[in-house]
Design a protein around this motif. Sequence first.
Motif, PDB file in Angstrom:
ATOM      1  N   PRO A   1     -44.520 -41.204 -12.820  1.00 29.06           N
ATOM      2  CA  PRO A   1     -43.392 -41.936 -13.415  1.00 29.06           C
ATOM      3  C   PRO A   1     -43.708 -43.420 -13.542  1.00 29.06           C
ATOM      4  N   VAL A   2     -43.278 -44.004 -14.633  1.00 30.76           N
ATOM      5  CA  VAL A   2     -43.435 -45.455 -14.773  1.00 30.76           C
ATOM      6  C   VAL A   2     -42.213 -46.094 -14.130  1.00 30.76           C
ATOM      7  N   ARG A   3     -42.453 -46.955 -13.158  1.00 27.82           N
ATOM      8  CA  ARG A   3     -41.334 -47.537 -12.422  1.00 27.82           C
ATOM      9  C   ARG A   3     -41.000 -48.927 -12.954  1.00 27.82           C
TER      10      ARG A   3
ATOM     11  N   LEU B   1     -48.264 -40.958 -19.773  1.00 30.22           N
ATOM     12  CA  LEU B   1     -47.766 -40.918 -18.388  1.00 30.22           C
ATOM     13  C   LEU B   1     -46.476 -40.117 -18.373  1.00 30.22           C
ATOM     14  N   GLU B   2     -46.459 -39.037 -17.640  1.00 32.97           N
ATOM     15  CA  GLU B   2     -45.285 -38.158 -17.594  1.00 32.97           C
ATOM     16  C   GLU B   2     -44.779 -38.076 -16.167  1.00 32.97           C
ATOM     17  N   LYS B   3     -43.485 -38.288 -16.028  1.00 33.81           N
ATOM     18  CA  LYS B   3     -42.881 -38.304 -14.698  1.00 33.81           C
ATOM     19  C   LYS B   3     -42.875 -36.920 -14.047  1.00 33.81           C
TER      20      LYS B   3
ATOM     21  N   GLN C   1     -31.586 -45.917 -21.521  1.00 31.31           N
ATOM     22  CA  GLN C   1     -31.081 -46.674 -20.359  1.00 31.31           C
ATOM     23  C   GLN C   1     -32.240 -47.146 -19.498  1.00 31.31           C
ATOM     24  N   GLU C   2     -33.207 -46.228 -19.313  1.00 34.86           N
ATOM     25  CA  GLU C   2     -34.361 -46.566 -18.477  1.00 34.86           C
ATOM     26  C   GLU C   2     -35.178 -47.700 -19.111  1.00 34.86           C
ATOM     27  N   LEU C   3     -35.303 -47.636 -20.427  1.00 36.64           N
ATOM     28  CA  LEU C   3     -36.053 -48.690 -21.120  1.00 36.64           C
ATOM     29  C   LEU C   3     -35.358 -50.027 -20.924  1.00 36.64           C
TER      30      LEU C   3
ATOM     31  N   GLY D   1     -38.361 -40.879 -29.675  1.00 35.62           N
ATOM     32  CA  GLY D   1     -37.536 -39.964 -28.888  1.00 35.62           C
ATOM     33  C   GLY D   1     -36.321 -39.555 -29.690  1.00 35.62           C
ATOM     34  N   ASP D   2     -35.578 -38.598 -29.172  1.00 32.14           N
ATOM     35  CA  ASP D   2     -34.468 -38.071 -29.972  1.00 32.14           C
ATOM     36  C   ASP D   2     -33.323 -39.066 -30.132  1.00 32.14           C
ATOM     37  N   TRP D   3     -33.404 -40.210 -29.433  1.00 33.93           N
ATOM     38  CA  TRP D   3     -32.367 -41.239 -29.554  1.00 33.93           C
ATOM     39  C   TRP D   3     -32.813 -42.390 -30.454  1.00 33.93           C
TER      40      TRP D   3
ATOM     41  N   GLY E   1     -41.032 -32.037 -21.432  1.00 35.40           N
ATOM     42  CA  GLY E   1     -39.663 -32.565 -21.435  1.00 35.40           C
ATOM     43  C   GLY E   1     -38.653 -31.458 -21.698  1.00 35.40           C
ATOM     44  N   ARG E   2     -37.738 -31.739 -22.608  1.00 35.84           N
ATOM     45  CA  ARG E   2     -36.688 -30.752 -22.878  1.00 35.84           C
ATOM     46  C   ARG E   2     -37.145 -29.639 -23.831  1.00 35.84           C
ATOM     47  N   ALA E   3     -38.379 -29.732 -24.324  1.00 35.71           N
ATOM     48  CA  ALA E   3     -38.913 -28.646 -25.159  1.00 35.71           C
ATOM     49  C   ALA E   3     -39.693 -27.644 -24.299  1.00 35.71           C
TER      50      ALA E   3
ATOM     51  N   PRO F   1     -30.263 -22.873 -25.770  1.00 35.48           N
ATOM     52  CA  PRO F   1     -30.621 -22.337 -27.093  1.00 35.48           C
ATOM     53  C   PRO F   1     -31.395 -23.354 -27.923  1.00 35.48           C
ATOM     54  N   HIS F   2     -32.574 -22.997 -28.395  1.00 40.67           N
ATOM     55  CA  HIS F   2     -33.370 -23.910 -29.218  1.00 40.67           C
ATOM     56  C   HIS F   2     -33.714 -23.251 -30.551  1.00 40.67           C
ATOM     57  N   ALA F   3     -33.371 -23.928 -31.631  1.00 39.31           N
ATOM     58  CA  ALA F   3     -33.668 -23.430 -32.978  1.00 39.31           C
ATOM     59  C   ALA F   3     -34.317 -24.556 -33.771  1.00 39.31           C
ATOM     60  N   LEU F   4     -35.404 -24.238 -34.448  1.00 45.89           N
ATOM     61  CA  LEU F   4     -36.104 -25.268 -35.237  1.00 45.89           C
ATOM     62  C   LEU F   4     -35.631 -25.172 -36.686  1.00 45.89           C
TER      63      LEU F   4
ATOM     64  N   LEU G   1     -32.064 -34.750 -32.177  1.00 45.81           N
ATOM     65  CA  LEU G   1     -32.699 -33.502 -31.729  1.00 45.81           C
ATOM     66  C   LEU G   1     -34.203 -33.547 -32.026  1.00 45.81           C
ATOM     67  N   SER G   2     -34.806 -32.403 -32.272  1.00 47.04           N
ATOM     68  CA  SER G   2     -36.255 -32.431 -32.501  1.00 47.04           C
ATOM     69  C   SER G   2     -36.577 -33.186 -33.792  1.00 47.04           C
ATOM     70  N   GLU G   3     -35.635 -33.205 -34.729  1.00 45.68           N
ATOM     71  CA  GLU G   3     -35.855 -33.951 -35.977  1.00 45.68           C
ATOM     72  C   GLU G   3     -36.091 -35.432 -35.670  1.00 45.68           C
TER      73      GLU G   3
HETATM   74  C1  LIG Z   1     -29.710 -27.160 -24.306  1.00 47.07           C
HETATM   75  C2  LIG Z   1     -30.514 -27.812 -25.391  1.00 47.07           C
HETATM   76  C3  LIG Z   1     -30.540 -27.259 -26.645  1.00 47.07           C
HETATM   77  C4  LIG Z   1     -31.272 -27.862 -27.658  1.00 47.07           C
HETATM   78  N1  LIG Z   1     -31.323 -27.270 -28.890  1.00 47.07           N
HETATM   79  C5  LIG Z   1     -32.035 -27.824 -29.878  1.00 47.07           C
HETATM   80  C6  LIG Z   1     -32.116 -27.194 -31.141  1.00 47.07           C
HETATM   81  O1  LIG Z   1     -31.595 -26.106 -31.332  1.00 47.07           O
HETATM   82  N2  LIG Z   1     -32.814 -27.805 -32.123  1.00 47.07           N
HETATM   83  C7  LIG Z   1     -33.418 -29.010 -31.931  1.00 47.07           C
HETATM   84  O2  LIG Z   1     -34.019 -29.528 -32.867  1.00 47.07           O
HETATM   85  N3  LIG Z   1     -33.372 -29.649 -30.736  1.00 47.07           N
HETATM   86  C8  LIG Z   1     -32.683 -29.076 -29.718  1.00 47.07           C
HETATM   87  N4  LIG Z   1     -32.615 -29.674 -28.492  1.00 47.07           N
HETATM   88  C9  LIG Z   1     -33.134 -31.040 -28.358  1.00 47.07           C
HETATM   89  C10 LIG Z   1     -34.617 -31.133 -28.117  1.00 47.07           C
HETATM   90  O3  LIG Z   1     -35.015 -30.308 -27.065  1.00 47.07           O
HETATM   91  C11 LIG Z   1     -34.900 -32.592 -27.763  1.00 47.07           C
HETATM   92  O4  LIG Z   1     -34.337 -33.436 -28.738  1.00 47.07           O
HETATM   93  C12 LIG Z   1     -36.386 -32.910 -27.683  1.00 47.07           C
HETATM   94  O5  LIG Z   1     -37.063 -31.968 -26.912  1.00 47.07           O
HETATM   95  C13 LIG Z   1     -36.499 -34.319 -27.083  1.00 47.07           C
HETATM   96  O6  LIG Z   1     -37.840 -34.715 -27.029  1.00 47.07           O
HETATM   97  P1  LIG Z   1     -38.178 -36.190 -26.530  1.00 47.07           P
HETATM   98  O7  LIG Z   1     -39.634 -36.285 -26.458  1.00 47.07           O
HETATM   99  O8  LIG Z   1     -37.416 -37.168 -27.337  1.00 47.07           O
HETATM  100  O9  LIG Z   1     -37.508 -36.295 -25.074  1.00 47.07           O
HETATM  101  P2  LIG Z   1     -37.859 -35.489 -23.736  1.00 47.07           P
HETATM  102  O10 LIG Z   1     -38.179 -34.086 -24.054  1.00 47.07           O
HETATM  103  O11 LIG Z   1     -36.727 -35.741 -22.806  1.00 47.07           O
HETATM  104  O12 LIG Z   1     -39.182 -36.184 -23.207  1.00 47.07           O
HETATM  105  C14 LIG Z   1     -39.158 -37.403 -22.503  1.00 47.07           C
HETATM  106  C15 LIG Z   1     -40.121 -37.276 -21.347  1.00 47.07           C
HETATM  107  O13 LIG Z   1     -40.183 -38.521 -20.655  1.00 47.07           O
HETATM  108  C16 LIG Z   1     -40.316 -38.258 -19.272  1.00 47.07           C
HETATM  109  N5  LIG Z   1     -39.915 -39.478 -18.555  1.00 47.07           N
HETATM  110  C17 LIG Z   1     -38.675 -39.962 -18.354  1.00 47.07           C
HETATM  111  N6  LIG Z   1     -38.720 -41.121 -17.666  1.00 47.07           N
HETATM  112  C18 LIG Z   1     -40.023 -41.374 -17.426  1.00 47.07           C
HETATM  113  C19 LIG Z   1     -40.721 -42.398 -16.730  1.00 47.07           C
HETATM  114  N7  LIG Z   1     -40.082 -43.432 -16.172  1.00 47.07           N
HETATM  115  N8  LIG Z   1     -42.069 -42.338 -16.665  1.00 47.07           N
HETATM  116  C20 LIG Z   1     -42.762 -41.300 -17.220  1.00 47.07           C
HETATM  117  N9  LIG Z   1     -42.146 -40.287 -17.879  1.00 47.07           N
HETATM  118  C21 LIG Z   1     -40.793 -40.328 -17.979  1.00 47.07           C
HETATM  119  C22 LIG Z   1     -39.402 -37.061 -19.052  1.00 47.07           C
HETATM  120  O14 LIG Z   1     -39.748 -36.384 -17.855  1.00 47.07           O
HETATM  121  C23 LIG Z   1     -39.677 -36.244 -20.314  1.00 47.07           C
HETATM  122  O15 LIG Z   1     -40.704 -35.299 -20.122  1.00 47.07           O
HETATM  123  C24 LIG Z   1     -31.954 -29.072 -27.428  1.00 47.07           C
HETATM  124  C25 LIG Z   1     -31.961 -29.618 -26.142  1.00 47.07           C
HETATM  125  C26 LIG Z   1     -31.270 -28.996 -25.125  1.00 47.07           C
HETATM  126  C27 LIG Z   1     -31.309 -29.560 -23.748  1.00 47.07           C
END
Ligand SMILES: Cc1cc2nc3c(=O)[nH]c(=O)nc-3n(C[C@H](O)[C@H](O)[C@H](O)COP(=O)(O)OP(=O)(O)OC[C@H]3O[C@@H](n4cnc5c(N)ncnc54)[C@H](O)[C@@H]3O)c2cc1C
Length: 428
Positions: A217-219, A33-35, A251-253, A392-394, A41-43, A57-60, A401-403
């Motif tokens: 979105p999951v509410r 389920l994607e909002k 926070q949302e969780l 997730g990245d947290w 997301g951020r990728a 800027p994104h670097a792997l 990050l992506s790691e």
């Molecule tokens: C400017 C920038 C530069 C970066 N550079 C790098 C880099 O160089 N190297 C690197 O490794 N990483 C980098 N990153 C970090 C990397 O992009 C993220 O860590 C990674 O994409 C996060 O993935 P995720 O799945 O954890 O979170 P997200 O990509 O945030 O995915 C979470 C998803 O959940 C969805 N969502 C939220 N709430 C709800 C809900 N209630 N119901 C349904 N869906 C919901 C969101 O819409 C989102 O699509 C960068 C990020 C940014 C912004």
Amino acid sequence: MNQKCDVVIVGGGLAGYVAANYVARTNLSVVILEKGKFVGGRARTTKIEQQYFNLGPHALYKKGKARSILEELRITLPGKPTKSGGILIENNIEFPAPFSALNLFKTNLLNWKERIEWMTVLLKIVRVNTEPLEGKTFHQWAGEITHSPKVKLLLYTLGRLATYSHTPEKMDAKVMVSHLKIALKGVLYLDGGWQTIIDQLHNKAVLSGVQVQPQTPVRQIELLSDGSFQLVTPHNEKILAKNVIWTAGPQELESMFLDKGNCFSNKMTAIKGATLDVALSQLPNPEKLFAMDLTNPLYYSVHSTYAHLSDNKNNIILHVFKYHHPEEHHDSTLDKHSLEQFLEKLQPGWEKYVITKRFLPHITVNQRLPELGDAKKLLRLKSTIPHLYVAGDWASPDYILSEGAVSSGKQAAEELIIKEKRDESANQ
Ligand SMILES: Cc1cc2nc3c(=O)[nH]c(=O)nc-3n(C[C@H](O)[C@H](O)[C@H](O)COP(=O)(O)OP(=O)(O)OC[C@H]3O[C@@H](n4cnc5c(N)ncnc54)[C@H](O)[C@@H]3O)c2cc1C
């Protein structure tokens, strides 16, 4: 309309898709389920005219966990590794950045004593065992390994580059040094941007039977008496699931399960920054491809030097970035001005060649700035609600990050699969 499935994954970013691809190897039914209107997301990469803009800027990491897990999932990662080098700016003076052996020799940024000390610090990063760093901030660790203010400044700059964290006094040394170790092995810029990863993960997931629902979105999540979940969307659609993998923010969780006393995210701060993403028809100064400011938290890199990021191969795609300190006030107008001025210093007259540009003043790079004690908080969260998994990245204690996103996505899927097998054999 009500749905029922074995696993709901909340969030269609890197973590969600990696988890989905692993769970899809079993016979469990999976729904993402994607909002957002678009997944990733951020990728995500946005195509603006002919240009492919990542969200900043994104670097792997070339030798990181994310790359090896993605390759295990048979995701191809086209692109090139960047060359280390470029310039560092101190008080408006440019110096070769001592991130390569040649530049270390050439640069006047450091005197000979500092050069030797910097080399020793780099060797320490490569060799150090990160486990005993637990309980120390990056600032404390830096103070233990060098007394030179210049070398410390350089170490903080490299740390910013590796993790986007501009907060050595808060940042967990173990997480920072783990990333520095990987970052020193190089990074890749990807052809077509990070959307390349998302598209492949999406296609593979869908082919394996995963159902993807954007704009959902999951509410609300209700924990039912048998330990399963009911997820509710704003249109009152109800989805029943035995397991939930949560990949949206902490926070949302927490807001979903507040009544369970899970106060884990109130002290989590995000890593944020401002990005100026620019496409130019030509580069006024083609020699300058990478720069960082030592005293102001600014970054500049021409990503199209290494990756195809435009349908027109002559176009230039570059990113200028400002690292935010979480406790400082950020004025978007001033930030935009300082990014443009930084670019002007490096590429005088760049504005004449702009094809398109985008400024994002306050973007979340990572949903958690790793601080001391986070590992315990995360562990507590993981053991609180059976059948709820977080990624997730947290969500990883050791990586961000992506790691963090990719490795926690895989780990959540593996934990879920093991638990399902255990439950199944217990019921037989
Ligand atoms: C400017 C920038 C530069 C970066 N550079 C790098 C880099 O160089 N190297 C690197 O490794 N990483 C980098 N990153 C970090 C990397 O992009 C993220 O860590 C990674 O994409 C996060 O993935 P995720 O799945 O954890 O979170 P997200 O990509 O945030 O995915 C979470 C998803 O959940 C969805 N969502 C939220 N709430 C709800 C809900 N209630 N119901 C349904 N869906 C919901 C969101 O819409 C989102 O699509 C960068 C990020 C940014 C912004």
